[in-house]
Design a protein around this motif. Structure first.
Motif, mmCIF file in Angstrom:
data_model
loop_
_atom_site.group_PDB
_atom_site.id
_atom_site.type_symbol
_atom_site.label_atom_id
_atom_site.label_comp_id
_atom_site.label_asym_id
_atom_site.label_seq_id
_atom_site.Cartn_x
_atom_site.Cartn_y
_atom_site.Cartn_z
ATOM 1 N N LEU A 1 -6.530 2.823 7.114
ATOM 2 C CA LEU A 1 -6.151 2.652 5.561
ATOM 3 C C LEU A 1 -7.294 2.597 4.757
ATOM 4 O O LEU A 1 -7.363 2.505 3.252
ATOM 5 C CB LEU A 1 -5.448 1.257 5.247
ATOM 6 N N THR A 2 -8.662 2.894 5.317
ATOM 7 C CA THR A 2 -9.769 2.969 4.547
ATOM 8 C C THR A 2 -9.748 4.153 3.452
ATOM 9 O O THR A 2 -9.510 5.201 3.828
ATOM 10 C CB THR A 2 -11.148 3.197 5.225
ATOM 11 N N THR A 3 -9.914 4.016 2.324
ATOM 12 C CA THR A 3 -9.722 5.211 1.334
ATOM 13 C C THR A 3 -10.967 6.117 1.105
ATOM 14 O O THR A 3 -12.071 5.438 1.466
ATOM 15 C CB THR A 3 -9.621 4.442 -0.109
ATOM 16 N N GLN B 1 1.284 3.215 10.473
ATOM 17 C CA GLN B 1 0.731 1.954 10.830
ATOM 18 C C GLN B 1 1.823 1.007 10.546
ATOM 19 O O GLN B 1 1.679 0.004 11.432
ATOM 20 C CB GLN B 1 -0.379 1.638 9.549
ATOM 21 N N THR C 1 -6.981 -3.501 1.646
ATOM 22 C CA THR C 1 -7.582 -3.086 2.986
ATOM 23 C C THR C 1 -8.617 -4.347 3.491
ATOM 24 O O THR C 1 -8.952 -4.523 4.723
ATOM 25 C CB THR C 1 -8.395 -1.840 2.890
ATOM 26 N N SER C 2 -9.251 -4.734 2.635
ATOM 27 C CA SER C 2 -10.302 -5.591 2.927
ATOM 28 C C SER C 2 -9.643 -6.952 3.177
ATOM 29 O O SER C 2 -10.412 -7.552 3.984
ATOM 30 C CB SER C 2 -11.183 -6.062 1.485
ATOM 31 N N THR D 1 -8.259 -0.719 -1.803
ATOM 32 C CA THR D 1 -9.341 -1.133 -1.084
ATOM 33 C C THR D 1 -9.372 -2.351 -1.044
ATOM 34 O O THR D 1 -9.767 -2.978 0.160
ATOM 35 C CB THR D 1 -10.537 -0.615 -2.004
ATOM 36 N N ALA E 1 -6.681 -1.583 9.464
ATOM 37 C CA ALA E 1 -7.502 -1.685 8.277
ATOM 38 C C ALA E 1 -8.422 -0.472 8.364
ATOM 39 O O ALA E 1 -8.711 0.281 7.259
ATOM 40 C CB ALA E 1 -8.360 -3.015 8.496
ATOM 41 N N SER E 2 -8.761 0.238 9.274
ATOM 42 C CA SER E 2 -9.780 1.159 9.688
ATOM 43 C C SER E 2 -8.835 2.358 9.173
ATOM 44 O O SER E 2 -9.363 3.500 8.378
ATOM 45 C CB SER E 2 -10.353 1.467 10.732
ATOM 46 N N THR F 1 -8.788 -6.505 6.947
ATOM 47 C CA THR F 1 -10.105 -6.907 7.618
ATOM 48 C C THR F 1 -10.258 -8.147 7.739
ATOM 49 O O THR F 1 -10.671 -8.789 8.877
ATOM 50 C CB THR F 1 -11.201 -6.242 7.064
ATOM 51 N N VAL G 1 0.804 -1.151 -0.022
ATOM 52 C CA VAL G 1 -0.070 -0.164 0.157
ATOM 53 C C VAL G 1 0.836 1.096 0.040
ATOM 54 O O VAL G 1 0.626 2.388 -0.624
ATOM 55 C CB VAL G 1 -0.929 -0.013 1.148
#
Length: 398
Positions: free
Chosen positions: A175-177, A318, A120-121, A117, A172-173, A124, A92
């Motif tokens: 890095l949410t785009t 992060q 990031t998923s 995205t 993950a939160s 999660t 990323v």
């Protein structure tokens, strides 16, 4: 001594000694067949008490060693997943560096956002699926795990593994785009109203930290002073070139259905709420829009070079978080491995101590058994002789 029939003292004495010898031989047989010197409390009451205590310690240390090995397995499971998390973050970050180049068009930035995205998923999913025996390890819900690594009660017999700082769901939160439209919006009625005079932006965090930046003079791509702009995008680019502004804020452009710029969205890099000093900023054509002073949304913005720059800083944070978490887990794993070695030595020494107290010395016991066996045979022979000693009375009765 008189001759008697009713009482044969020699036979009684021989029988008493023979019974004692047979009892000794029976005990020797029991010890030789069981391998234990202490088969019942009467064999050695004090020794039994000590050996039972040692037996409890050895049993406890054996189970504690298995517990420590389970602890190693738990830590390895968590650290293995964090290794992949770190690989994803590195990818990323590479994408964020790529997005920082204005040679990317809209489609390129959209492709970058799509991959981020998806990654990031996956973060999660890792946070929700990494578990050991049903216990979630990386979702931040399990504060700590306790492992019993000693045979006794007390804090010295336990190791606590802190999982509160190993929360991949938070990573993950973070890095949410975002689409580039989060932050505080400022409407621009006409880009022709824009000029290069001072505009002041202020960021206020939840903790009360205030950061103010005044753009005294904007410049064009060549570094020359710029006082007029061809579009809202042109003005946003000039803001991004201002060192003080770009060090604290990122900017994107809101557009209408025709793609024309209608305003700016300014986001504070520290996550604070953005506002302007109206007296300064109104003069350059900035007015608070419908999303006035909305808190900056968490996430990464790849729609502009400035947003990508902020994203790199977020990703670095992060990465440092995950690296620290992995280092902590590695230290705990080393501690568990040391515990296993220590417990092995303690178990060996305590087992040896218990053996010296409770186990039979087979050689010495065999000597006792042989002695008892010979005495039993001799006693039996002597009892027969003693029983014959009163036969002389019969000669007197003839």
């Amino acid at each position: 001594m008189g001759m008697q029939v009713n009482t044969n003292l020699a036979a009684n004495n021989t029988y008493r000694n023979l019974a004692a010898t047979q009892n000794d031989m029976s005990k020797s047989l029991e010890k030789l067949s069981s391998g234990l010197r202490i088969n019942r409390a009467s064999d050695d009451a004090a020794g039994l008490t000590i050996s039972e205590g040692l037996k409890s310690q050895v049993g406890g240390l054996t189970v504690a060693s298995r517990n420590a090995q389970d602890g190693i397995s738990v830590v390895q499971t968590a650290e293995g997943s964090l290794s992949e998390v770190q690989s994803i973050l590195q990818r990323v970050r590479d994408l964020a560096v790529q997005a920082g180049n204005d040679s990317n068009n809209t489609d390129s930035r959209t492709a970058i956002k799509t991959e981020v995205t998806a990654l990031t998923s996956e973060l999660t999913r890792i946070a929700g699926s990494t578990n050991f025996n049903g216990t979630q390890l990386l979702d931040g819900k399990k504060g700590s795990l306790s492992f019993q690594i000693g045979a006794n009660a007390g804090n010295s017999s336990q190791i606590v593994v802190d999982l509160s700082k190993v929360d991949v769901s938070k990573v993950a939160s973070a890095l949410t785009t975002s689409s580039g439209s989060s932050g505080s919006a400022f409407a621009i009625s006409s880009f022709s109203a824009l000029d290069g005079s001072a505009a002041k932006f202020k960021s206020t965090t939840a903790g009360g930290v205030v950061t103010s930046v005044t753009t005294l003079a904007l410049t064009d791509a060549t570094g020359a002073a710029q006082t007029s702009f061809a579009s809202v995008d042109d003005y946003a680019s000039a803001l991004g070139r201002d060192a003080a502004f770009s060090a604290n804020f990122s900017v994107s452009v809101t557009k209408d259905t025709n793609g024309a710029g209608t305003g700016l969205v300014v986001t504070a890099l520290n996550g604070g709420t953005v506002s302007t000093a109206v007296a300064d900023s109104a003069a350059v054509g900035l007015a608070n829009g419908g999303a006035t002073n909305a808190p900056a949304a968490a996430g990464l913005d790849f729609s502009t070079a400035a947003g990508a720059k902020a994203a790199i800083a977020t990703i670095d944070t992060q990465l440092n978080y995950v690296s620290t978490a992995r280092a902590n887990l590695g230290a705990v794993q080393n501690r568990f491995e040391s515990v296993v070695k220590t417990l092995a030595v303690s178990t060996e020494n305590l087992t040896a101590a218990g053996s010296r107290i409770r186990d039979t010395d087979m050689a010495a016991e065999m000597v006792k058994y042989t002695r008892s066996s010979i005495l039993t045979q001799a006693g039996t022979a002597m009892l027969a002789q003693a029983n014959q000693s009163n036969q002389g009375v019969l000669s007197l009765l003839r």
